[in-house]
Design a protein around this motif. Structure first.
Motif, PDB file in Angstrom:
ATOM      1  N   VAL A  93       0.844  -1.202   0.000  1.00 51.77           N
ATOM      2  CA  VAL A  93       0.000   0.000   0.000  1.00 51.77           C
ATOM      3  C   VAL A  93       0.873   1.244   0.000  1.00 51.77           C
ATOM      4  O   VAL A  93       2.101   1.166   0.062  1.00 51.77           O
ATOM      5  N   ASP A  94       0.226   2.414  -0.044  1.00 53.84           N
ATOM      6  CA  ASP A  94       0.972   3.672  -0.073  1.00 53.84           C
ATOM      7  C   ASP A  94       1.453   4.108   1.308  1.00 53.84           C
ATOM      8  O   ASP A  94       2.522   4.700   1.443  1.00 53.84           O
ATOM      9  N   ARG A  95       0.646   3.819   2.330  1.00 55.48           N
ATOM     10  CA  ARG A  95       1.018   4.290   3.671  1.00 55.48           C
ATOM     11  C   ARG A  95       0.274   3.475   4.720  1.00 55.48           C
ATOM     12  O   ARG A  95      -0.871   3.079   4.518  1.00 55.48           O
ATOM     13  N   ILE A  96       0.960   3.222   5.846  1.00 58.14           N
ATOM     14  CA  ILE A  96       0.345   2.537   6.974  1.00 58.14           C
ATOM     15  C   ILE A  96       0.361   3.490   8.166  1.00 58.14           C
ATOM     16  O   ILE A  96       1.414   3.780   8.731  1.00 58.14           O
ATOM     17  N   GLY A  97      -0.814   3.993   8.528  1.00 61.90           N
ATOM     18  CA  GLY A  97      -0.905   4.939   9.633  1.00 61.90           C
ATOM     19  C   GLY A  97      -1.591   4.360  10.854  1.00 61.90           C
ATOM     20  O   GLY A  97      -1.922   5.091  11.803  1.00 61.90           O
ATOM     21  N   GLY A 108       6.557   0.762   8.468  1.00 63.33           N
ATOM     22  CA  GLY A 108       6.896  -0.021   7.284  1.00 63.33           C
ATOM     23  C   GLY A 108       6.007  -1.216   7.047  1.00 63.33           C
ATOM     24  O   GLY A 108       5.812  -1.639   5.906  1.00 63.33           O
ATOM     25  N   GLY A 109       5.453  -1.805   8.130  1.00 62.86           N
ATOM     26  CA  GLY A 109       4.649  -2.995   7.948  1.00 62.86           C
ATOM     27  C   GLY A 109       3.805  -3.321   9.154  1.00 62.86           C
ATOM     28  O   GLY A 109       4.061  -2.829  10.261  1.00 62.86           O
ATOM     29  N   CYS A 110       2.791  -4.142   8.956  1.00 61.43           N
ATOM     30  CA  CYS A 110       1.919  -4.566  10.046  1.00 61.43           C
ATOM     31  C   CYS A 110       1.257  -5.880   9.639  1.00 61.43           C
ATOM     32  O   CYS A 110       1.001  -6.108   8.453  1.00 61.43           O
ATOM     33  N   THR A 111       1.032  -6.748  10.625  1.00 58.07           N
ATOM     34  CA  THR A 111       0.364  -8.021  10.380  1.00 58.07           C
ATOM     35  C   THR A 111      -0.956  -8.049  11.123  1.00 58.07           C
ATOM     36  O   THR A 111      -1.036  -7.629  12.276  1.00 58.07           O
ATOM     37  N   ASN A 112      -1.981  -8.524  10.454  1.00 55.79           N
ATOM     38  CA  ASN A 112      -3.291  -8.649  11.072  1.00 55.79           C
ATOM     39  C   ASN A 112      -3.830 -10.025  10.735  1.00 55.79           C
ATOM     40  O   ASN A 112      -4.149 -10.301   9.582  1.00 55.79           O
ATOM     41  N   SER A 113      -3.871 -10.881  11.748  1.00 56.65           N
ATOM     42  CA  SER A 113      -4.320 -12.252  11.542  1.00 56.65           C
ATOM     43  C   SER A 113      -3.450 -12.931  10.490  1.00 56.65           C
ATOM     44  O   SER A 113      -2.278 -13.187  10.722  1.00 56.65           O
ATOM     45  N   THR A 114      -4.011 -13.205   9.311  1.00 51.57           N
ATOM     46  CA  THR A 114      -3.266 -13.949   8.295  1.00 51.57           C
ATOM     47  C   THR A 114      -2.889 -13.108   7.086  1.00 51.57           C
ATOM     48  O   THR A 114      -2.617 -13.637   6.006  1.00 51.57           O
ATOM     49  N   ILE A 115      -2.857 -11.793   7.243  1.00 49.05           N
ATOM     50  CA  ILE A 115      -2.405 -10.936   6.152  1.00 49.05           C
ATOM     51  C   ILE A 115      -1.221 -10.102   6.612  1.00 49.05           C
ATOM     52  O   ILE A 115      -1.074  -9.781   7.785  1.00 49.05           O
ATOM     53  N   VAL A 116      -0.362  -9.782   5.652  1.00 48.82           N
ATOM     54  CA  VAL A 116       0.766  -8.886   5.894  1.00 48.82           C
ATOM     55  C   VAL A 116       0.540  -7.643   5.046  1.00 48.82           C
ATOM     56  O   VAL A 116       0.225  -7.745   3.857  1.00 48.82           O
ATOM     57  N   VAL A 117       0.694  -6.466   5.660  1.00 52.82           N
ATOM     58  CA  VAL A 117       0.541  -5.205   4.939  1.00 52.82           C
ATOM     59  C   VAL A 117       1.872  -4.458   5.020  1.00 52.82           C
ATOM     60  O   VAL A 117       2.439  -4.294   6.102  1.00 52.82           O
ATOM     61  N   LEU A 118       2.380  -4.024   3.863  1.00 55.46           N
ATOM     62  CA  LEU A 118       3.672  -3.351   3.788  1.00 55.46           C
ATOM     63  C   LEU A 118       3.544  -2.014   3.077  1.00 55.46           C
ATOM     64  O   LEU A 118       2.777  -1.886   2.118  1.00 55.46           O
ATOM     65  N   ASP A 119       4.284  -1.034   3.564  1.00 62.18           N
ATOM     66  CA  ASP A 119       4.399   0.251   2.874  1.00 62.18           C
ATOM     67  C   ASP A 119       5.324   0.028   1.676  1.00 62.18           C
ATOM     68  O   ASP A 119       6.514  -0.251   1.843  1.00 62.18           O
ATOM     69  N   ALA A 120       4.786   0.143   0.480  1.00 57.81           N
ATOM     70  CA  ALA A 120       5.538  -0.204  -0.729  1.00 57.81           C
ATOM     71  C   ALA A 120       6.823   0.613  -0.868  1.00 57.81           C
ATOM     72  O   ALA A 120       7.831   0.101  -1.364  1.00 57.81           O
ATOM     73  N   SER A 159      12.576  -3.061  16.629  1.00 58.62           N
ATOM     74  CA  SER A 159      13.432  -2.072  15.980  1.00 58.62           C
ATOM     75  C   SER A 159      14.211  -2.769  14.871  1.00 58.62           C
ATOM     76  O   SER A 159      15.170  -3.488  15.124  1.00 58.62           O
ATOM     77  N   MET A 160      13.787  -2.561  13.640  1.00 58.86           N
ATOM     78  CA  MET A 160      14.393  -3.268  12.525  1.00 58.86           C
ATOM     79  C   MET A 160      15.786  -2.719  12.228  1.00 58.86           C
ATOM     80  O   MET A 160      16.009  -1.518  12.195  1.00 58.86           O
ATOM     81  N   ALA A 161      16.722  -3.628  12.009  1.00 54.54           N
ATOM     82  CA  ALA A 161      18.075  -3.253  11.617  1.00 54.54           C
ATOM     83  C   ALA A 161      18.727  -4.439  10.940  1.00 54.54           C
ATOM     84  O   ALA A 161      18.391  -5.589  11.205  1.00 54.54           O
ATOM     85  N   ASN A 162      19.668  -4.150  10.052  1.00 53.41           N
ATOM     86  CA  ASN A 162      20.354  -5.220   9.346  1.00 53.41           C
ATOM     87  C   ASN A 162      21.040  -6.152  10.332  1.00 53.41           C
ATOM     88  O   ASN A 162      21.721  -5.711  11.255  1.00 53.41           O
ATOM     89  N   GLY A 163      20.847  -7.459  10.171  1.00 51.38           N
ATOM     90  CA  GLY A 163      21.492  -8.428  11.045  1.00 51.38           C
ATOM     91  C   GLY A 163      20.620  -8.944  12.166  1.00 51.38           C
ATOM     92  O   GLY A 163      20.982  -9.909  12.836  1.00 51.38           O
ATOM     93  N   ARG A 164      19.475  -8.326  12.394  1.00 51.41           N
ATOM     94  CA  ARG A 164      18.549  -8.817  13.423  1.00 51.41           C
ATOM     95  C   ARG A 164      17.612  -9.832  12.774  1.00 51.41           C
ATOM     96  O   ARG A 164      16.476  -9.520  12.418  1.00 51.41           O
ATOM     97  N   ASP A 165      18.091 -11.043  12.641  1.00 50.50           N
ATOM     98  CA  ASP A 165      17.326 -12.049  11.901  1.00 50.50           C
ATOM     99  C   ASP A 165      17.294 -13.404  12.590  1.00 50.50           C
ATOM    100  O   ASP A 165      16.888 -14.392  11.984  1.00 50.50           O
TER     101      ASP A 165
END
Length: 221
Positions: A93-97, A108-120, A159-165
């Motif tokens: 989508v365009d924006r997640i507010g 940047g993203g949010c999950t609700n039940s069985t869907i994932v929503v991402l700010d494109a 807090s997303m960061a490279n290497g936190r996987d």
């Protein structure tokens, strides 16, 4: 005259901004990195293959900006034809507010039940530098691990960061279990075939009108 010229320049700038098309949403996929994350050592002999299907388009201008729980409900009950119920829908989508509560600066993203929503736009960054691939994996893992978060280098650190996987063996076992939100019942979202375990995901680009913007081949990493 100088004041009038300045006023005219300001008016022209406002008009140009108003008529300038918004940045076209697009789909970015990190299939290789997600395969690595969901096949790390904590999964043992049960790695999960991430399989993205061909992207589809959802014409829903009112859902370009996700800003309420009702928006998630509308997305969650949007049936994408041709796919079984256990195919995860990943909306761009365009924006997640909104994600549980209003987010003034957007996320940047949010999950609700069985869907994932991402700010494109937010997931189009450099995966080697910004951790946007971890963001996609983080939201996907929420489907199976619930809404909780972890600390340190764990994938579920908010807090997303490279290497936190990293995922613990307990977290990996819940994902392999394949059911939503730590449940012991319900459909198995993690499927199995002759190649092993896998998650099937259909990317869905939300647009204002059909073909605008046209779905371009996804950026793949």
């Amino acid at each position: 005259m100088r004041i009038q010229s300045s006023l005219l320049a300001t008016m022209l700038a406002i008009m140009a901004t108003a008529t300038r098309p918004a940045a076209a949403a697009s789909i970015t996929l990190y299939e290789t990195r997600l395969d690595e994350i969901f096949a790390q050592a904590s999964f043992g002999a049960s790695p999960i293959d991430i399989r993205f299907l061909e992207p589809v388009e959802l014409v829903a201008p009112e859902l370009l900006d996700i800003d309420s729980a009702a928006d998630y409900e509308r997305l969650r009950f949007t049936y994408i034809e041709r796919y079984p119920v256990t195919t995860i829908r990943m909306f761009f989508v365009d924006r997640i507010g909104f994600c549980g509560r209003p987010k003034r600066r957007g996320i940047g993203g949010c999950t609700n039940s069985t869907i994932v929503v991402l700010d494109a736009q937010k997931v189009r960054g450099n995966p080697d530098r910004q951790g946007v691939d971890e963001l996609m994996a983080h939201e996907l893992a929420h489907i199976f691990l619930g809404n909780g978060h972890s600390r340190g280098r764990n994938l579920m650190n908010p807090s997303m960061a490279n290497g936190r996987d990293e995922l613990t063996p307990e977290q990996a076992a819940l994902i392999v279990n394949g059911r939503v939100g730590r449940s012991d019942s319900g459909p198995l979202w993690v499927q199995t075939d002759e190649r092993g375990r896998y998650l099937e995901i259909v990317p869905v680009l939300v647009v204002a009108k059909a073909g605008d913007p046209a779905i371009r081949p996804p950026r793949r990493y």
